[in-house]
Design an enzyme around this catalytic site. Sequence first.
Site, mmCIF file in Angstrom:
data_model
loop_
_atom_site.group_PDB
_atom_site.id
_atom_site.type_symbol
_atom_site.label_atom_id
_atom_site.label_comp_id
_atom_site.label_asym_id
_atom_site.label_seq_id
_atom_site.Cartn_x
_atom_site.Cartn_y
_atom_site.Cartn_z
ATOM 1 N N HIS A 138 0.825 -1.201 0.000
ATOM 2 C CA HIS A 138 0.000 0.000 0.000
ATOM 3 C C HIS A 138 0.864 1.258 0.000
ATOM 4 C CE1 HIS A 138 -2.793 -2.914 2.119
ATOM 5 N NE2 HIS A 138 -3.580 -2.473 1.153
ATOM 6 N N GLY A 175 -3.049 -1.345 -6.937
ATOM 7 C CA GLY A 175 -2.005 -2.349 -7.040
ATOM 8 C C GLY A 175 -2.293 -3.392 -8.108
#
Length: 290
Positions: A45, A155
């Site tokens: 993250h 992501g």
Amino acid sequence: MSNGPELALPAVYNIADLRDQVRQWRKDDLRIGFVPTMGALHDGHLALVTQALETCDRVIVSIFVNPTQFAPGEDFDAYPRTLEADATKLADVGAHLVYSPDAGEMYPEGYVTTVHLTGPTHGLESVSRPHFFNGVATVVCKLFNQVQPDLAVFGEKDYQQLMVIRRMVRDLNLPVEIEGGQTVREADGLALSSRNVYLNATERERASRLNVILQEFADALKSGANVADAQHQAQLKAQSAFDSVDYVVARDAESLEALPSGPIERDARVLAAIRVGKTRLIDNRAAPKA
């Protein structure tokens, strides 16, 4: 600006306060980046936040465990919620604002509207989780409308999700640029995931095989192997390594459509979802056409 716990960086908990802050930044002609998360933040993250900071003056990170993307029996109640620790990590990498609404703020009483896609939602995650991408698309669309960012970073570990978001943005003409962030891995190749904390030591060691199997699968395709043969071999390896296998497949890298038999004729992506013990893990690797 706060009606929640004391955090290491500024936080807002409702749409009105969020828009007030964004409005102030817009007056100063600042470029705004956005990273949506469900919290329990790890280095994967944080890499997305760092990527957003490369081209944006301000970066907002949302932390919201979205109930609409969990099915009955999934781990919604058990999903880790670590807002204070998450905020400290975000402050350390330079994020500017945490947006952490509750379910009532996101889905007020009487809420009935959802976003539904076909195309890249077909197959893969949708087979075992048919509810999932409606929940993801709906909450991300809402977050884009609330934050109104110039850029959002997602992501590549959740590759199908990334393709779904890109399609939604194109189809609905949403004025936000979407970037994919490379998967961050442990030293042994296991993709970082908030769910890795559920693995015991033995399961953790077994889980590292997933990256190896996918890399061998991708390498075989890049070397000209028949798609069907390489896929079958990868599936056999996964079945022998893990407690259950939802899928191990090759797909078109852009559309996620199934590939014809024979060598790949366009860029592909190999994707897998497996279980080690009670923990479900997903991963993928690029298989570009030579």
